[in-house]
Scaffold this active site. Structure first.
Site, PDB file in Angstrom:
ATOM      1  N   MET A  15       0.856  -1.191   0.000  1.00  0.00           N
ATOM      2  CA  MET A  15       0.000   0.000   0.000  1.00  0.00           C
ATOM      3  C   MET A  15       0.896   1.247   0.000  1.00  0.00           C
ATOM      4  O   MET A  15       0.465   2.330   0.397  1.00  0.00           O
ATOM      5  CB  MET A  15      -0.933  -0.013   1.205  1.00  0.00           C
ATOM      6  CG  MET A  15      -1.915  -1.181   1.141  1.00  0.00           C
ATOM      7  SD  MET A  15      -3.444  -0.909   2.034  1.00  0.00           S
ATOM      8  CE  MET A  15      -2.859  -0.724   3.688  1.00  0.00           C
ATOM      9  N   GLY A  16       2.143   1.085  -0.461  1.00  0.00           N
ATOM     10  CA  GLY A  16       3.046   2.222  -0.563  1.00  0.00           C
ATOM     11  C   GLY A  16       3.606   2.645   0.779  1.00  0.00           C
ATOM     12  O   GLY A  16       3.611   1.866   1.731  1.00  0.00           O
ATOM     13  N   LEU A  35       6.701   3.054   1.340  1.00  0.00           N
ATOM     14  CA  LEU A  35       7.639   1.931   1.445  1.00  0.00           C
ATOM     15  C   LEU A  35       8.750   2.197   2.446  1.00  0.00           C
ATOM     16  O   LEU A  35       9.218   3.319   2.609  1.00  0.00           O
ATOM     17  CB  LEU A  35       8.253   1.646   0.069  1.00  0.00           C
ATOM     18  CG  LEU A  35       7.273   1.301  -1.049  1.00  0.00           C
ATOM     19  CD1 LEU A  35       8.038   0.915  -2.318  1.00  0.00           C
ATOM     20  CD2 LEU A  35       6.312   0.194  -0.663  1.00  0.00           C
ATOM     21  N   HIS A  36       9.163   1.120   3.112  1.00  0.00           N
ATOM     22  CA  HIS A  36      10.287   1.174   4.055  1.00  0.00           C
ATOM     23  C   HIS A  36      11.141  -0.076   3.827  1.00  0.00           C
ATOM     24  O   HIS A  36      10.844  -0.881   2.916  1.00  0.00           O
ATOM     25  CB  HIS A  36       9.770   1.270   5.495  1.00  0.00           C
ATOM     26  CG  HIS A  36       8.724   0.252   5.831  1.00  0.00           C
ATOM     27  ND1 HIS A  36       8.980  -1.103   5.868  1.00  0.00           N
ATOM     28  CD2 HIS A  36       7.404   0.382   6.102  1.00  0.00           C
ATOM     29  CE1 HIS A  36       7.885  -1.760   6.184  1.00  0.00           C
ATOM     30  NE2 HIS A  36       6.896  -0.891   6.317  1.00  0.00           N
ATOM     31  N   HIS A  49       9.387  -3.446   3.191  1.00  0.00           N
ATOM     32  CA  HIS A  49       8.927  -3.689   1.818  1.00  0.00           C
ATOM     33  C   HIS A  49      10.123  -3.999   0.906  1.00  0.00           C
ATOM     34  O   HIS A  49      10.042  -4.865   0.040  1.00  0.00           O
ATOM     35  CB  HIS A  49       8.228  -2.438   1.248  1.00  0.00           C
ATOM     36  CG  HIS A  49       6.973  -2.053   1.969  1.00  0.00           C
ATOM     37  ND1 HIS A  49       6.886  -0.916   2.726  1.00  0.00           N
ATOM     38  CD2 HIS A  49       5.762  -2.644   2.021  1.00  0.00           C
ATOM     39  CE1 HIS A  49       5.659  -0.817   3.216  1.00  0.00           C
ATOM     40  NE2 HIS A  49       4.962  -1.853   2.824  1.00  0.00           N
ATOM     41  N   LYS A  82       5.067  -9.646   9.627  1.00  0.00           N
ATOM     42  CA  LYS A  82       4.504  -8.739  10.645  1.00  0.00           C
ATOM     43  C   LYS A  82       2.979  -8.824  10.625  1.00  0.00           C
ATOM     44  O   LYS A  82       2.345  -8.847  11.668  1.00  0.00           O
ATOM     45  CB  LYS A  82       4.947  -7.289  10.417  1.00  0.00           C
ATOM     46  CG  LYS A  82       4.406  -6.359  11.511  1.00  0.00           C
ATOM     47  CD  LYS A  82       5.032  -5.007  11.453  1.00  0.00           C
ATOM     48  CE  LYS A  82       4.495  -4.179  10.315  1.00  0.00           C
ATOM     49  NZ  LYS A  82       3.063  -3.810  10.471  1.00  0.00           N
ATOM     50  N   SER A  93       6.939  -0.199   9.901  1.00  0.00           N
ATOM     51  CA  SER A  93       5.559  -0.119   9.420  1.00  0.00           C
ATOM     52  C   SER A  93       5.373   1.257   8.788  1.00  0.00           C
ATOM     53  O   SER A  93       5.957   2.242   9.256  1.00  0.00           O
ATOM     54  CB  SER A  93       4.608  -0.256  10.612  1.00  0.00           C
ATOM     55  OG  SER A  93       3.330   0.234  10.273  1.00  0.00           O
TER      56      SER A  93
END
Ligand code: PAF
Length: 301
Positions: A30-31, A33-34, A37, A158, A194
């Site tokens: 859902m974008g 990003l970290h 992802h 997670k 998150s």
């Protein structure tokens, strides 16, 4: 890297790569990003010729309008992160990256009528707290499967319950897709990464690692304490954190744990004794409100 905002265009591009016998991996996101992802995208690039990353904030999986409105949207930064990953780690590796960034109308040209049921898997933890959430996740994930027709799809541990739901979805719809589970990525201080973390105030971000600290201590306690005692201790420790650590909790800042459940790692059914988990093992799943942000985390016992 190629960006697509139309479903028909990415389908065309994928038909070409499939006709060349190339394998496709899908990373639904859902974008915002970290590194969590990016670990999924990295794994997908290692295991496939072509990787489809979807960036779509799926409205039908939000049962809370405010949460949907506040969900971070950072498409330009997301594109830059994906491109940088490909250039810095997969340069010359002959991998193709397709990023699908559709509008809501593009994903849902007709009102959504499908509803998915997951029985006991959705009667615990996130299920009762977020009615309709998992059906909404299943609808979008199935749509993404239909668009990308991947051999493999990548999800983070997670969202532990979501992972079990997706595995169940695959059985229901009988798609031959391998679901690849990727471990939680944590900040140096232990907070599970998150997209929601970016909404925390500096004071909240500073105390947020107490969630993982508490879970790690719970894992140690599990060696000699009963399940119920561990559950009570986790809920009590986080609920009273602001009383014990007053100076770190200005302006009424506090943890409000929604649930902490100890479940069989496969069936997700709550267990009363550690032995009840049998060979599947036990996991503890938590949802906590902090500073108006809902955070989740998982510990393996
Ligand atoms: O885990 C998420 O980010 C979402 O639930 C998913 C799987 C991308 C579906 O919208």
């Amino acid at each position: 890297m190629q960006k697509f905002d139309k479903v028909a265009s990415i389908r065309e591009a994928l038909a070409v790569v499939r006709s060349q016998g190339k394998s496709v991996g899908l990373v639904p996101t859902m974008g915002a990003l970290h590194d969590g992802h990016l670990s999924l995208i990295r794994k997908a690039l290692e295991q496939n010729d072509v990787v489809v990353v979807s960036v779509f904030v799926n409205p039908i999986q939000f049962n809370n309008k405010e949460d949907l409105a506040k969900y971070p949207r950072t498409v330009d930064a997301d594109m830059a992160l994906i491109e940088n990953l490909q250039k810095s780690e997969f340069d010359g590796a002959k991998k193709e990256l397709f990023v699908l960034v559709p509008s809501v109308e593009e994903m849902y040209p007709e009102p959504v009528k499908e509803v998915y049921h997951f029985g006991a898997l959705e009667e615990v933890m996130e299920g009762p707290q977020r009615p309709g959430h998992f059906s909404g996740v299943a609808v979008v994930v199935r749509r993404l499967f239909d668009i990308a027709e991947p051999q493999r799809a990548y999800f983070g541990e997670k969202d532990y319950q979501q992972l079990a739901i997706i595995r169940n979805l695959i059985e229901q719809i009988k798609y031959p897709i391998e679901i690849v589970a990727c471990p939680i990525v944590r900040a140096d201080d232990g907070l599970a990464l998150s997209s929601r973390n970016m909404r925390l105030s500096p004071a909240a971000r500073a105390i947020a690692p107490a969630i993982n600290d508490t879970l790690q201590q719970a894992a140690e306690m599990a060696e000699c304490e009963d399940v119920d005692d561990v559950k009570e201790w986790v809920m009590g420790t986080l609920s009273s954190f602001h009383e014990v650590n007053e100076e770190q909790c200005p302006d009424g800042l506090k943890f409000e744990p929604e649930y902490f459940e100890v479940v069989n790692a496969k069936t997700l059914q709550p267990i009363e004794n550690w032995e009840d988990a049998g060979g599947d093992g036990a996991v503890g799943c938590i949802a906590v409100w902090l500073d108006g942000v809902r955070l989740i985390d998982v510990v393996k016992f």
